[in-house]
Write a protein that holds these residues in place. Structure first.
Motif, PDB file in Angstrom:
ATOM      1  N   ILE A 160       0.836  -1.199   0.000  1.00  0.00           N
ATOM      2  CA  ILE A 160       0.000   0.000   0.000  1.00  0.00           C
ATOM      3  C   ILE A 160       0.870   1.249   0.000  1.00  0.00           C
ATOM      4  N   CYS A 161       0.430   2.271  -0.742  1.00  0.00           N
ATOM      5  CA  CYS A 161       0.981   3.626  -0.636  1.00  0.00           C
ATOM      6  C   CYS A 161      -0.062   4.499   0.054  1.00  0.00           C
ATOM      7  N   ARG A 162       0.395   5.352   0.925  1.00  0.00           N
ATOM      8  CA  ARG A 162      -0.519   6.277   1.589  1.00  0.00           C
ATOM      9  C   ARG A 162      -0.001   7.696   1.446  1.00  0.00           C
ATOM     10  N   ILE A 163      -0.943   8.635   1.302  1.00  0.00           N
ATOM     11  CA  ILE A 163      -0.633  10.058   1.228  1.00  0.00           C
ATOM     12  C   ILE A 163      -1.160  10.716   2.495  1.00  0.00           C
ATOM     13  N   CYS A 195      -4.454  10.752   7.176  1.00  0.00           N
ATOM     14  CA  CYS A 195      -4.268   9.993   5.935  1.00  0.00           C
ATOM     15  C   CYS A 195      -5.298  10.473   4.925  1.00  0.00           C
ATOM     16  N   LEU A 196      -4.854  11.049   3.823  1.00  0.00           N
ATOM     17  CA  LEU A 196      -5.738  11.634   2.828  1.00  0.00           C
ATOM     18  C   LEU A 196      -6.145  10.638   1.745  1.00  0.00           C
ATOM     19  N   LYS A 197      -5.279   9.685   1.461  1.00  0.00           N
ATOM     20  CA  LYS A 197      -5.556   8.746   0.377  1.00  0.00           C
ATOM     21  C   LYS A 197      -4.762   7.462   0.606  1.00  0.00           C
ATOM     22  N   THR A 198      -5.392   6.322   0.315  1.00  0.00           N
ATOM     23  CA  THR A 198      -4.727   5.021   0.341  1.00  0.00           C
ATOM     24  C   THR A 198      -4.743   4.452  -1.065  1.00  0.00           C
ATOM     25  N   LEU A 199      -3.576   4.092  -1.578  1.00  0.00           N
ATOM     26  CA  LEU A 199      -3.435   3.579  -2.934  1.00  0.00           C
ATOM     27  C   LEU A 199      -3.043   2.107  -2.873  1.00  0.00           C
ATOM     28  N   ALA A 200      -3.880   1.242  -3.441  1.00  0.00           N
ATOM     29  CA  ALA A 200      -3.600  -0.195  -3.468  1.00  0.00           C
ATOM     30  C   ALA A 200      -4.079  -0.754  -4.787  1.00  0.00           C
ATOM     31  N   ASP A 201      -3.268  -1.606  -5.375  1.00  0.00           N
ATOM     32  CA  ASP A 201      -3.600  -2.176  -6.677  1.00  0.00           C
ATOM     33  C   ASP A 201      -4.665  -3.254  -6.566  1.00  0.00           C
ATOM     34  N   SER A 202      -4.596  -4.043  -5.496  1.00  0.00           N
ATOM     35  CA  SER A 202      -5.560  -5.141  -5.296  1.00  0.00           C
ATOM     36  C   SER A 202      -5.497  -5.573  -3.848  1.00  0.00           C
TER      37      SER A 202
END
Length: 212
Positions: A179-182, A190-197
């Motif tokens: 996971i990437c988090r912004i 935490c403004l956004k969580t980026l996950a491919d699957s």
């Protein structure tokens, strides 16, 4: 270096000095120097033209995983398996601060990392450092006095990469949890969580634009 249009590369130099594996290599912002970090517990500053070792930075008691340049090129920060970060003056080679102590701000969730520190980076103004650790947290530090400003309970696995955006208002982190988090660097939200699957592979590196 290869000829324009060529896909082949030729070795132009070899930097010899570390006694064990090299874990990180970074050019200075002006491209005139190179910083290296090693499992041998040292970091080194090299001249990028003559390839001469200018400084050897000694102080960590365990291997160093990462090294980062301040935007003005006056400082480097090192992240180590000894649970600490160190701030170094590039010109003198002296350690200016050790980031491991307790914070004096009750709202910032106390001091140092409790496990290996994997990664670090400066903000654009070279006033703060952000770090990521095997303890699954992201921390921000005041470069002037070494205080921990904020601790972010960032991930469910070790944090492998951290970086500020150009304005210093955001932090991006990546982790073995895939996971990437912004993050808002001021509030810690935490403004956004980026996950491919649901089964994302580990994240090894994050990068945001740094040009004004």
């Amino acid at each position: 270096m290869s000829e324009p249009g060529s896909t082949q590369f030729v070795k132009v130099a070899q930097l010899v000095g570390h006694r064990r594996a090299v874990s990180a290599v970074k050019f200075s912002p002006d491209g005139k120097m190179i910083a290296t970090a090693s499992v041998d517990c040292t970091a080194k500053i090299w001249d990028a033209s003559s390839y001469e070792c200018l400084k050897t930075l000694e102080g960590h008691t365990k291997g160093i995983s990462d090294v980062a340049w301040s935007r003005n090129g006056h400082f480097v920060c090192t992240a180590s398996d000894d649970h600490s970060l160190r701030l170094w003056d590039v010109e003198t080679g002296e350690c200016r601060s050790v980031f491991e102590g307790q914070s004096d701000n009750a709202t910032s969730h106390q001091g140092g990392h409790t496990n290996f520190v994997f990664c670090c980076n400066f903000n654009a103004h070279s006033t703060q450092v952000v770090s990521g650790s095997y303890d699954e947290t992201v921390k921000t530090w005041d470069m002037r006095d070494g205080r921990c400003l904020r601790t972010l309970p960032a991930h469910s696995d070790p944090v492998t990469a951290v970086q500020f955006n150009q304005e210093g208002s955001l932090i991006v982190s990546g982790s073995y949890d895939g996971i990437c988090r912004i993050w808002d660097s001021y509030s810690g939200a935490c403004l956004k969580t980026l996950a491919d699957s649901d089964e994302s592979p580990p994240v090894s590196f994050v990068k945001v634009p740094t040009d004004a």
